[in-house]
Design a protein around this motif. Structure first.
Motif: not given
Length: 235
Positions: A157-174
């Motif tokens: 999260d500290a490395l993100v810039t407006p030039q960063s590439p697209p991300f797809f992220i998935w997780h489970t709440a449990e």
């Protein structure tokens, strides 16, 4: 923690269609395992799935039980190798600790042009080295005495810039091992920087689901990711 470097290994597991943008894209799969092992179900089966949706893919077994930046340097060397073999676009798919490494390759500064990542898919990733959750991975990668600056510089999260590439992220709440807080932190940074991203947090399911076949609602992640990956490949 052990400090002897294990050599990186790679396994080619499929080819996309002949011609077109599919064969100009290569996706590198990074299994999880807390930077201590490579989870088998997050490696070859995932690359086989990518092949089934007509995307070239390989599994990269990055070095284990070593300090940062050894795994990142090894992955960047693999990205250069894939480019030298003809890949014009390189994506990464990573799970848990492998998701952290995938994110580092996509976000960390210092990458040459031929080491760039065009898109990233992260499953239940470790994104922050500043939290106390899943501490064993941090101890392996950064050591017991890692200071605030090092922990911050290896937090996605500290490395993100407006030039960063697209991300797809998935997780489970449990997820009890890597809480969804990790995904929320990265997603917030992506949103704040207007970086294209898709985020899916499913209500049920443990850590380390891999393809999540038969795992209830989370099983749909591959369908969602398939459409998203095809959009990136054709971009």
């Amino acid at each position: 923690m052990p400090s002897a470097q294990q050599p990186a290994k790679r396994l080619q597991t499929g080819n996309g269609r002949e011609g077109g943008s599919m064969t100009r894209t290569h996706i590198i799969v990074l299994p999880g395992g807390g930077y201590a092992e490579h989870a088998p179900h997050e490696g070859e089966p995932v690359a086989d799935w990518l092949r089934s949706i007509d995307v070239q893919a390989s599994v990269f077994r990055y070095p284990l039980n070593v300090r940062h930046p050894v795994p990142l340097r090894a992955l960047r060397a693999e990205i250069r190798r894939r480019r030298a073999e003809g890949a014009q676009r390189v994506g990464v798919v990573g799970f848990s600790a492998g998701g952290h490494l995938a994110g580092m390759a996509a976000l960390a500064p210092g990458a040459d042009t031929d080491e760039a990542v065009q898109f990233a898919v992260l499953g239940y990733p470790i994104t922050s080295m500043e939290t106390e959750t899943y501490r064993p991975s941090r101890l392996i990668l950064l050591g017991e005495d890692a200071g605030p600056e090092l922990r911050r510089s290896t937090s996605l999260d500290a490395l993100v810039t407006p030039q960063s590439p697209p991300f797809f992220i998935w997780h489970t709440a449990e997820d009890a091992y890597v809480p969804p807080e990790h995904t929320y932190r990265l997603a917030s940074a992506l949103a704040a920087n207007d970086v294209p991203h898709a985020v899916h947090v499913f209500p049920h399911g443990p850590h380390s689901l891999g393809l999540a076949r038969g795992a209830g609602d989370a099983a749909i992640w591959t369908t969602l990711a398939r459409h998203w990956i095809h959009e990136q490949v054709r971009a």
